[in-house]
Scaffold this motif. Structure first.
Motif, short mmCIF file in Angstrom:
data_model
loop_
_atom_site.label_atom_id
_atom_site.label_comp_id
_atom_site.label_asym_id
_atom_site.label_seq_id
_atom_site.Cartn_x
_atom_site.Cartn_y
_atom_site.Cartn_z
N PRO A 10 1.20 -0.81 -0.06
CA PRO A 10 0.15 -0.11 -0.10
C PRO A 10 1.29 1.26 -0.05
N TYR A 12 1.50 4.74 2.03
CA TYR A 12 0.91 4.79 3.38
C TYR A 12 -0.17 6.15 3.10
N HIS A 22 3.26 -1.04 9.24
CA HIS A 22 3.96 -0.75 7.69
C HIS A 22 5.20 -1.52 7.16
N LEU A 265 -5.10 4.55 -5.66
CA LEU A 265 -5.41 2.93 -6.38
C LEU A 265 -4.34 3.42 -7.38
N ASN A 267 -1.93 4.29 -7.96
CA ASN A 267 -0.64 4.28 -8.13
C ASN A 267 0.20 3.54 -8.80
N VAL A 291 -1.51 -6.28 1.20
CA VAL A 291 -2.10 -5.04 1.68
C VAL A 291 -2.47 -6.06 2.80
N ASP A 294 -7.23 -4.18 6.22
CA ASP A 294 -8.35 -3.24 6.80
C ASP A 294 -8.82 -2.73 5.31
N GLY A 322 -2.51 -10.34 8.29
CA GLY A 322 -3.51 -9.73 9.23
C GLY A 322 -2.92 -8.79 9.31
N LYS A 330 -5.79 -3.53 17.85
CA LYS A 330 -4.36 -3.68 16.31
C LYS A 330 -3.70 -2.27 16.98
O1 ME8 Z 1 -4.68 2.70 4.76
N1 ME8 Z 1 -0.80 -4.72 11.35
O2 ME8 Z 1 -2.39 4.16 4.84
P1 ME8 Z 1 -1.96 3.52 6.21
C1 ME8 Z 1 -0.44 -4.77 9.91
N2 ME8 Z 1 -3.36 5.05 2.60
N3 ME8 Z 1 -0.63 -4.25 9.54
C2 ME8 Z 1 -0.32 -2.87 8.93
C3 ME8 Z 1 -0.87 -2.79 10.29
C4 ME8 Z 1 -1.21 -3.30 11.60
N4 ME8 Z 1 -2.10 -2.93 13.00
N5 ME8 Z 1 -1.45 -1.34 10.58
C5 ME8 Z 1 -1.12 -0.98 9.28
C6 ME8 Z 1 -3.85 3.51 3.99
N6 ME8 Z 1 -0.72 -1.81 8.80
C7 ME8 Z 1 -3.23 3.78 2.46
C8 ME8 Z 1 -3.46 3.31 1.00
S1 ME8 Z 1 -3.12 2.21 -1.24
C9 ME8 Z 1 -3.68 2.50 -2.08
C10 ME8 Z 1 -3.89 3.12 0.25
C11 ME8 Z 1 -0.33 -1.83 7.19
O3 ME8 Z 1 -0.93 4.53 5.98
C12 ME8 Z 1 -1.43 -2.81 6.39
O4 ME8 Z 1 -0.76 -3.05 5.12
O5 ME8 Z 1 -3.00 3.31 6.89
C13 ME8 Z 1 -2.21 -1.97 6.02
O6 ME8 Z 1 -3.35 -2.17 4.93
C14 ME8 Z 1 -1.63 -0.30 5.05
O7 ME8 Z 1 -0.41 -0.43 6.51
C15 ME8 Z 1 -2.30 0.92 5.72
O8 ME8 Z 1 -1.71 1.88 5.80
#
Ligand code: ME8
Length: 678
Positions: A10, A12, A22, A265, A267, A291, A294, A322, A330
């Motif tokens: 993703p 971030y 992340h 998306l 990107n 991803v 979530d 997960g 979380k």
């Molecule tokens: O959702 N456990 O960005 P984001 C595992 N910008 N993975 C985790 C996590 C956790 N507790 N917390 C975050 C976004 N992640 C959007 C995405 S994509 C086109 C746009 C990881 O900064 C996991 O991969 O909130 C999650 O999907 C992502 O960080 C969310 O990052």
């Protein structure tokens, strides 16, 4: 498997401080990318940052920066972390870059021209504080709760039917408020632009059913299918600039910006340049979008339908892993329980951090983070098993290798173990089952250690059997090469170090014992990983030592109680504290006297893992070793390993009694070895 491999993470949110969640997705993507590169595939790995939206605009304003200045500064935190974690991406995309904006605008224009996007007036309750619309029902419930102090923000259901409350809202008999802030909301009519996502419902269902691997794991695919069996609405893809100026303007309505998810998306495609270009032709569709669970709906329902409307193929697979949790919650900035990956790297080093994150929980499932578990993994897997094997081999650096030739029985068995382990590793890594892949490879590490015990190079040296010694070292150095060559995708720096000691400059995945030249030399060097002591390590990881139990600080009674085996009750602990102790039923497979201590027995106990644990217990005075074999006991399995009079103990048995053990604890019924005790 295609001969090219395109993997993405993703992008971030640039505003949030990166945490191990992340890091987890990015390390997993890096590992799979490195693996495909290692196998000679044309690999591309993309990551980046998501930089538009309300939150960025607000944070920048607070700091007196423009949103662009703010993003220019903040995205560097992610880049710095990826450097620190040894992440080797091919491209880092930022949604504020012109190359991305151009593709988003081109996509929007194409969809507009095709009639896939249409304007519509939308009327609803708008909250300025939450900057969003709410439905009638949501506002009705919140407004009733606001009018009934004590129920606000709670799950208390209104005493009247929601439909009646909505009618009251509309007639002005109930003051409408925002469910988030409790502030007044306004009924406004706003023109927006909608993408005809609803029209793709059947095509989405058909695609997902025809391509079962396109959403993984299976339970996540079923979730998406379930979602798609309910009516699918069209998607609002615009926000009026008057409300939100920080975004990509719609090419056909410049007073609107693009909805952040439509922007973000895109990107995955925009990073390859305009469709039709060289990179796009080479890498699209992506092989894998990794991803977290979530954001699965966005990456499947929204993204697949956008691509279908644009005439582009959906990605071959979206894999949703997960969550890392802390005390089962979380990990997230809003909860305030985030774990900083930099801290883990400072304590354990980069490769051990990567190893821990991938080894600890099965990919696809949630897993609870604990510093104790990280320490245990480090001391047992990396120090005891891996580093030990490396050291036992490189210390014979001066001995020349035998020419490759006929293998002895022991050597052939080791080669067979290498074939099994690496075959398992390949299958599991390509299925993204990193934990099982590493476990398979560790079978080989353990087999290597056993081989050293059996082949006993020191005895051969002492006996002057240089021919056999040279054969043993060939087998061992080849095994070491095989282990670290495979491990290079997870632990790149460590692998490079060991390969360097073996005189190699790159991994070599061949599972053969005739790869190293007979005249190749090895280099010894320092141990790779050294045991870490529990107390300072846990303190460095932020674990606050538990307060001394009441019994310790309480004054000693003048007279010892007649029956001294009841300890004073310690201060109470929470369930979470108790839950940190991992207890399992263990089946004792063997027991023998400790070589250096009369008080101790050395046991092999099956706790449901691939190999039995070795446990040293101070019970020699109470039990003859042979009576213990076949008994079921209770084992603390997450105690940091310790050496007791020179013998490693990987756990502790529970026993009743005080200074004198009265009895080992055993389950009443014959439960399976490995059963959880709680
Ligand atoms: O959702 N456990 O960005 P984001 C595992 N910008 N993975 C985790 C996590 C956790 N507790 N917390 C975050 C976004 N992640 C959007 C995405 S994509 C086109 C746009 C990881 O900064 C996991 O991969 O909130 C999650 O999907 C992502 O960080 C969310 O990052």
């Amino acid at each position: 498997m295609a001969e090219r491999f395109y993997v993405t993470t993703p992008i971030y949110y640039v505003n949030d401080a990166p945490h191990i969640g992340h890091a987890y997705t990015t390390i997993a993507a890096d590992t799979i990318a490195r693996w495909h590169r290692l196998c000679g595939r044309d690999t591309r790995f993309l990551t980046g940052t998501d930089e538009h939206g309300q939150k960025v605009m607000r944070a920048a304003a607070k700091l007196g920066r423009t949103p662009q200045e703010h993003c220019d500064l903040l995205h560097e935190r992610f880049k710095a972390l990826w450097v620190k974690l040894g992440v080797q991406y091919d491209d880092f995309i930022r949604t504020t870059e012109p190359r991305h904006q151009a593709v988003v605008r081109a996509f929007l224009q194409k969809l507009w021209d095709k009639g896939e996007i249409y304007p519509k007036d939308y009327a609803g309750w708008y909250s300025t504080s939450a900057e969003r619309f709410w439905t009638d029902d949501e506002v009705a419930v919140a407004s009733w709760q606001k009018a009934h102090p004590g129920t606000q923000g709670s799950a208390v259901a209104p005493a009247e039917p929601v439909a009646d409350l909505v009618a009251k809202l509309k007639s002005g008999a109930l003051s409408p408020v925002c469910p988030d802030s409790g502030q007044p909301v306004e009924w406004i009519t706003e023109r927006n632009f909608f993408f005809r996502m609803g029209a793709y419902q059947d095509r989405l269902l058909a695609h997902i059913e025809a391509h079962p691997r396109c959403i993984q794991p299976d339970n996540r695919r079923n979730e998406v299918l379930g979602f798609l069996r309910k009516p699918l609405e069209d998607l609002c893809i615009s926000r009026p600039k008057a409300r939100l100026p920080w975004g990509i303007p719609l090419p056909f309505a410049e007073d609107y910006v693009t909805y952040v998810w439509f922007d973000a998306l895109t990107n995955y495609v925009s990073a390859l340049g305009e469709p039709g270009g060289e990179l796009h032709a080479r890498y699209w569709p992506a092989d894998l979008h990794l991803v977290g669970k979530d954001i699965l709906t966005f990456h499947t329902v929204y993204w697949f339908s956008m691509l279908m409307a644009l005439g582009l193929e959906p990605p071959r697979q979206v894999y949703a892993h997960g969550w890392w949790t802390v005390k089962r919650e979380k990990m997230s900035k809003s909860v305030g329980n985030v774990v900083d990956p930099m801290r883990l790297v400072d304590v354990f080093g980069v490769d051990a951090t990567r190893y821990f994150l991938l080894r600890e929980i099965p990919f696809g499932y949630d897993g609870d983070y604990s510093p104790e578990a990280a320490l245990l993994r480090f001391n047992s897997d990396l120090v005891n098993d891996f580093s030990n094997l490396v050291h036992r081999v490189v210390k014979w650096a001066d001995v020349p290798l035998a020419e490759a030739g006929q293998l002895g029985e022991l050597d052939a068995a080791l080669l067979a173990a290498a074939e099994r382990a690496t075959a398992g590793f390949r299958v599991q890594v390509e299925a993204l089952q990193f934990r099982d892949a590493l476990e398979a490879l560790w079978e080989l590490v353990r087999a290597g250690n056993k081989y050293v015990d059996s082949a006993a190079p020191w005895a051969l040296a002492k006996a002057g059997d240089t021919a056999r010694l040279a054969q043993v070292l060939r087998a061992l150095r080849e095994v070491q090469r095989i282990v670290v060559s495979h491990l290079a995708c997870v632990m790149p720096a460590t692998a490079a170090d060991v390969l360097g000691r073996l005189g190699l400059s790159a991994p070599d995945l061949r599972v053969q014992f005739d790869v190293l030249a007979a005249d190749s030399t090895a280099r010894a060097g320092d141990p790779l990983y050294m045991r870490l002591d529990a107390e300072p390590t846990l303190a460095a990881l932020g674990v606050v030592p538990a307060a001394a139990p009441a019994a310790v600080s309480a004054p000693k009674p003048a007279k010892e109680p007649a029956v001294s085996e009841t300890a004073a009750t310690p201060a109470t602990i929470t369930y979470d504290e108790f839950a940190k102790v991992a207890l399992r039923v263990g089946l004792i497979q063997s027991a023998e006297k400790h070589p250096n201590a009369d008080r101790l027995l050395v046991l092999k106990v099956d706790v449901g893992e691939e190999v039995p644990r070795q446990i040293v217990a101070g019970i020699a005075k109470f039990y003859e070793p042979e009576v213990l074999v076949g008994k079921r006991v209770v084992v603390v399995t997450n105690l940091a390993p310790a050496k007791l009079r020179g013998v490693e103990s990987q756990g502790m048995l529970l026993a009743a009694g005080g200074s004198e053990i009265a009895s080992l604890l055993m389950p009443l019924h014959e439960v399976a070895a490995g059963a959880v005790v709680k």
